[in-house]
Design an enzyme around this catalytic site. Structure first.
Site, short mmCIF file in Angstrom:
data_model
loop_
_atom_site.label_atom_id
_atom_site.label_comp_id
_atom_site.label_asym_id
_atom_site.label_seq_id
_atom_site.Cartn_x
_atom_site.Cartn_y
_atom_site.Cartn_z
N SER A 93 0.82 -1.20 0.00
CA SER A 93 0.00 0.00 0.00
C SER A 93 0.86 1.26 0.00
CB SER A 93 -0.93 -0.07 1.22
OG SER A 93 -2.08 0.65 0.98
N HIS A 126 -7.55 -5.72 -0.09
CA HIS A 126 -6.33 -4.97 0.17
C HIS A 126 -5.61 -5.54 1.40
CE1 HIS A 126 -4.00 -1.31 -0.32
NE2 HIS A 126 -4.16 -1.00 0.95
C1 GCU Z 1 -5.41 4.81 1.58
C2 GCU Z 1 -4.82 5.53 0.39
C3 GCU Z 1 -3.99 4.60 -0.47
C4 GCU Z 1 -2.99 3.84 0.36
C5 GCU Z 1 -3.69 3.17 1.51
C6 GCU Z 1 -2.76 2.49 2.50
O1 GCU Z 1 -6.39 3.92 1.13
O2 GCU Z 1 -5.87 6.13 -0.33
O3 GCU Z 1 -3.29 5.34 -1.46
O4 GCU Z 1 -2.30 2.92 -0.43
O5 GCU Z 1 -4.42 4.12 2.27
O6 GCU Z 1 -1.59 2.80 2.57
O7 GCU Z 1 -3.26 1.67 3.26
#
Ligand code: GCU
Length: 427
Positions: free
Chosen positions: A266, A407
């Site tokens: 992420s 995710h």
């Molecule tokens: C949010 C953000 C993402 C990121 C994520 C994370 O969702 O919008 O860009 O990758 O956090 O780091 O968990």
């Protein structure tokens, strides 16, 4: 109310959690993706064609790197002269004898206060000689990756007050809370060391975090030029500190510093890709669900957009990146060129099918487009034209998979990374 209906109501939140919810006002359909043209990594700034690896190395690579520094992430301040490494604890019999556990403080000097990043390392006992290592930041402190009671509890600021954190500090209850993302024993048994640090040691992840982070610690770069916090960004600070961790790993005789596989999930995946692009000492770079500002193509505006990320997380990128809010087509680069900066070193891009916010197909298309640069060395990229089916890894020097589920970092993801590392590090 019928019993069946009540049961459904009770189950509904669980069912909804299986998919990452769609946010209103964003693109989630391929048919809505605007028409776009990707910048060609093999056309130089002066319009000439780049046709060889030597031309790439001689000037094209640095042209693209400059664009990313200027327009997206900010510049890196170079390697500081004064860095100290202190092994603060060592247990040769950790994890039931499976591994040696070391904790190392990387001490930064030359600022107005003490500043340290704390590294946790497990080295497999059942091997001889220096071993390859998986290095990655964690989101919640080193103590969160395993229940091992010997891991120091982080004293740094924590972003969320959940999973055992209270008043933005970790408590004993936070131990092992992220363990599902770190299958340490599996990695060790495959012959790899694990090294991790908490990204919040480098800069707390909020808009004012720089005040307590490395971006306020240094007032000048390695050459002595003035360095303001706007010159870099949080992602650059985190990525730069990964290079400082490599500076340490190069001195550690347990570690084969030519075989460092860098991984991040992420926002930490965005960080890893930028680190892998800027520092050629990373032998393998892995992007796990890195999405917007990571592996995903910005021009598609699918899921999270440049405008949205600059609004929610203004500190992540530099101030120039804001000029591309709702204006992605004006960017001098797109994210396939970030992956291309890693060439010819192996890179792996992983998506999750329910992680639409990160644009799984945009991550694939980016990995595929980076292949043109790998071909300069005769290396094969993802090797397929369109996104492969779920849970079907593809690719040679550029690996890719889209996993079922949302995710996250799962055992499935790790299995692919371990196989990829075995293949490329000759294990
Ligand atoms: C949010 C953000 C993402 C990121 C994520 C994370 O969702 O919008 O860009 O990758 O956090 O780091 O968990």
């Amino acid at each position: 109310m019928s019993q069946r209906y009540t049961l459904l109501l009770l189950l509904l939140p669980m069912l909804m959690n299986t998919a990452d919810a769609r946010k209103k006002g964003f693109i989630y359909e391929e048919s809505e993706v605007p028409a776009y043209t990707l910048p060609d990594p093999l056309i130089a700034n002066d319009g000439s064609a780049v046709t060889s690896a030597s031309q790439w190395k001689a000037f094209r690579r640095s042209e693209i790197l400059d664009h990313f520094e200027e327009s997206v992430y900010g510049r890196r301040p170079g390697k500081p002269d004064a860095l100290k490494f202190t092994v603060t604890s060592q247990d040769n019999n950790a994890l039931g004898g499976l591994a040696k556990r070391k904790q190392v403080s990387i001490l930064f000097e030359g600022g107005d206060r003490p500043f340290a990043v704390h590294l946790l390392i497990y080295v497999p006992n059942k091997t001889s000689g220096p071993v390859p290592v998986f290095l990655g930041y964690n989101f919640n402190g080193n103590h969160s990756i395993h229940t091992d009671p010997g891991i120091d509890l982080s004293k740094s600021w924590m972003r969320k007050n959940d999973n055992g954190n209270k008043n933005h500090r970790a408590t004993e209850a936070a131990r092992g809370k992220s363990a599902s993302r770190w299958p340490v024993e599996t990695i060790i048994k495959r012959g790899y060391a694990v090294a991790t640090a908490y990204y919040g040691d480098v800069e707390p992840d909020h808009a004012d975090g720089w005040k307590d982070g490395i971006r306020s610690f240094y007032k000048t770069d390695a050459q002595g030029h003035s360095l303001k916090r706007e010159d870099w960004s949080a992602i650059t600070a985190w990525a730069w500190a990964l290079s400082r961790i490599v500076d340490y790993l190069e001195t550690d005789s347990d570690i084969d510093a030519d075989s460092i596989a860098l991984l991040g999930h992420s926002r930490l995946g965005k960080t890893s890709v930028w680190a892998g692009a800027t520092d050629q000492r990373f032998a393998i770079t892995i992007s796990n669900n890195s999405g917007c500002g990571g592996a995903a193509l910005s021009r598609r505006s699918f899921g999270e957009t440049v405008k949205r990320i600059n609004t929610s997380f203004p500190h992540w990128f530099n101030s120039s990146f804001k000029a591309f809010n709702a204006n992605e087509g004006a960017l001098p680069v797109d994210q396939h060129e970030l992956l291309a900066l890693i060439a010819p070193r192996p890179v792996y891009v992983a998506s999750a099918v329910e992680d639409e916010w990160a644009d799984p197909n945009g991550e694939f298309l980016s990995a595929k487009a980076a292949g043109a640069v790998y071909e300069l060395w005769g290396k094969q990229g993802v090797g397929v034209d369109s996104q492969p089916p779920v849970d079907t890894p593809v690719g040679d020097t550029i690996g890719y998979h889209v996993r079922s589920g949302g995710h996250n970092v799962t055992d499935y993801d790790w299995e692919q990374y371990l196989n990829f590392a075995d293949r490329h590090l000759g294990r």
